[in-house]
Design a protein around this motif. Structure first.
Motif, PDB file in Angstrom:
ATOM      1  N   VAL A  11       0.836  -1.204   0.000  1.00 28.39           N
ATOM      2  CA  VAL A  11       0.000   0.000   0.000  1.00 28.39           C
ATOM      3  C   VAL A  11       0.871   1.254   0.000  1.00 28.39           C
ATOM      4  CG1 VAL A  11      -1.642   1.342   1.383  1.00 28.39           C
ATOM      5  CG2 VAL A  11      -2.016  -1.088   1.009  1.00 28.39           C
ATOM      6  N   VAL A  12       1.926   1.258   0.805  1.00 34.82           N
ATOM      7  CA  VAL A  12       2.828   2.415   0.857  1.00 34.82           C
ATOM      8  C   VAL A  12       3.561   2.572  -0.468  1.00 34.82           C
ATOM      9  CG1 VAL A  12       4.914   3.327   1.974  1.00 34.82           C
ATOM     10  CG2 VAL A  12       3.074   2.408   3.355  1.00 34.82           C
ATOM     11  N   ALA A  13       3.945   1.471  -1.095  1.00 35.71           N
ATOM     12  CA  ALA A  13       4.626   1.558  -2.388  1.00 35.71           C
ATOM     13  C   ALA A  13       3.709   2.162  -3.448  1.00 35.71           C
ATOM     14  CB  ALA A  13       5.095   0.175  -2.826  1.00 35.71           C
ATOM     15  N   LEU A  14       2.462   1.735  -3.486  1.00 32.27           N
ATOM     16  CA  LEU A  14       1.508   2.301  -4.438  1.00 32.27           C
ATOM     17  C   LEU A  14       1.229   3.769  -4.132  1.00 32.27           C
ATOM     18  CD1 LEU A  14      -0.980  -0.679  -4.788  1.00 32.27           C
ATOM     19  CD2 LEU A  14       0.761   0.082  -6.424  1.00 32.27           C
ATOM     20  N   VAL A  19       1.953   9.613  -5.356  1.00 32.41           N
ATOM     21  CA  VAL A  19       2.372  10.942  -4.886  1.00 32.41           C
ATOM     22  C   VAL A  19       3.504  11.480  -5.757  1.00 32.41           C
ATOM     23  CG1 VAL A  19       3.499  12.147  -2.973  1.00 32.41           C
ATOM     24  CG2 VAL A  19       1.592  10.654  -2.529  1.00 32.41           C
ATOM     25  N   ILE A  20       4.417  10.616  -6.154  1.00 34.68           N
ATOM     26  CA  ILE A  20       5.533  11.077  -6.973  1.00 34.68           C
ATOM     27  C   ILE A  20       5.058  11.472  -8.369  1.00 34.68           C
ATOM     28  CG2 ILE A  20       7.660  10.297  -8.106  1.00 34.68           C
ATOM     29  CD1 ILE A  20       8.247   8.756  -5.498  1.00 34.68           C
ATOM     30  N   LEU A  52       2.974  17.788  -0.784  1.00 38.56           N
ATOM     31  CA  LEU A  52       3.429  16.600  -1.494  1.00 38.56           C
ATOM     32  C   LEU A  52       4.842  16.200  -1.092  1.00 38.56           C
ATOM     33  CD1 LEU A  52       1.972  17.258  -5.045  1.00 38.56           C
ATOM     34  CD2 LEU A  52       1.145  15.682  -3.309  1.00 38.56           C
ATOM     35  N   THR A  53       5.673  17.176  -0.776  1.00 44.68           N
ATOM     36  CA  THR A  53       7.022  16.868  -0.317  1.00 44.68           C
ATOM     37  C   THR A  53       6.982  16.147   1.024  1.00 44.68           C
ATOM     38  OG1 THR A  53       7.847  18.809  -1.465  1.00 44.68           O
ATOM     39  CG2 THR A  53       9.275  17.869   0.211  1.00 44.68           C
ATOM     40  N   ALA A  60       8.276   7.572   2.159  1.00 43.04           N
ATOM     41  CA  ALA A  60       9.579   6.937   1.970  1.00 43.04           C
ATOM     42  C   ALA A  60      10.116   6.369   3.276  1.00 43.04           C
ATOM     43  CB  ALA A  60      10.573   7.930   1.385  1.00 43.04           C
ATOM     44  N   ILE A  61       9.903   7.093   4.380  1.00 44.03           N
ATOM     45  CA  ILE A  61      10.359   6.593   5.684  1.00 44.03           C
ATOM     46  C   ILE A  61       9.605   5.324   6.063  1.00 44.03           C
ATOM     47  CG2 ILE A  61      10.363   7.113   8.164  1.00 44.03           C
ATOM     48  CD1 ILE A  61      10.969  10.038   7.365  1.00 44.03           C
TER      49      ILE A  61
END
Length: 95
Positions: A11-14, A19-20, A52-53, A60-61
Motif C-alpha cells: 500500500v505504501v509503495a503504491l 504521490v511522486i 506533497l514533499t 519513503a520513511i
C-alpha cells in the motif's frame, strides 16, 4: 504479522508511486513561459509542493521501515534455504 506488514508495504509503495507522479518537475515554470499549463495547479503555486514533499518524505520513511522489518522477520522465521526442497545431485568429473 508478516502478512500485515507485506500488505502495508504494498500500500505504501503504491501511495509513493501516486504521490511522486502527481508532483511537478522543477522545470515546470519554464513550460508555462512557453504557453504550457504547468503553472495552474489545484493547490496553488506553492501549497501543493510543501504538502506533497512531506507526504513523499513520510511515505519513503514508512517504506524503508517496512522493508527493514520484513527483512528481519523473514530472516528469523525461515531457517531454510531457497533450494532446501530440491535434491542435490553430484556428478563425477570426467577424465
Amino acid at each position: 504479522m508478516i502478512v500485515a506488514l507485506v500488505i502495508l508495504h504494498v500500500v505504501v509503495a503504491l501511495f509513493l508511486v501516486g504521490v511522486i507522479l502527481v508532483q511537478q518537475g522543477k522545470s515546470a515554470d519554464l513550460a508555462a513561459a512557453f504557453g504550457g499549463q504547468g503553472s495552474q495547479t489545484a493547490f496553488g503555486p506553492r501549497g501543493a509542493a510543501n504538502l506533497l514533499t512531506r507526504l513523499t518524505t513520510y511515505g519513503a520513511i514508512i517504506f524503508m521501515l517496512t522493508s527493514v522489518g520484513l527483512t528481519i522477520l523473514l530472516s528469523r522465521s525461515s531457517d531454510k534455504s531457497v533450494l532446501s526442497g530440491h535434491p542435490t545431485t553430484q556428478s563425477s568429473p570426467k577424465k
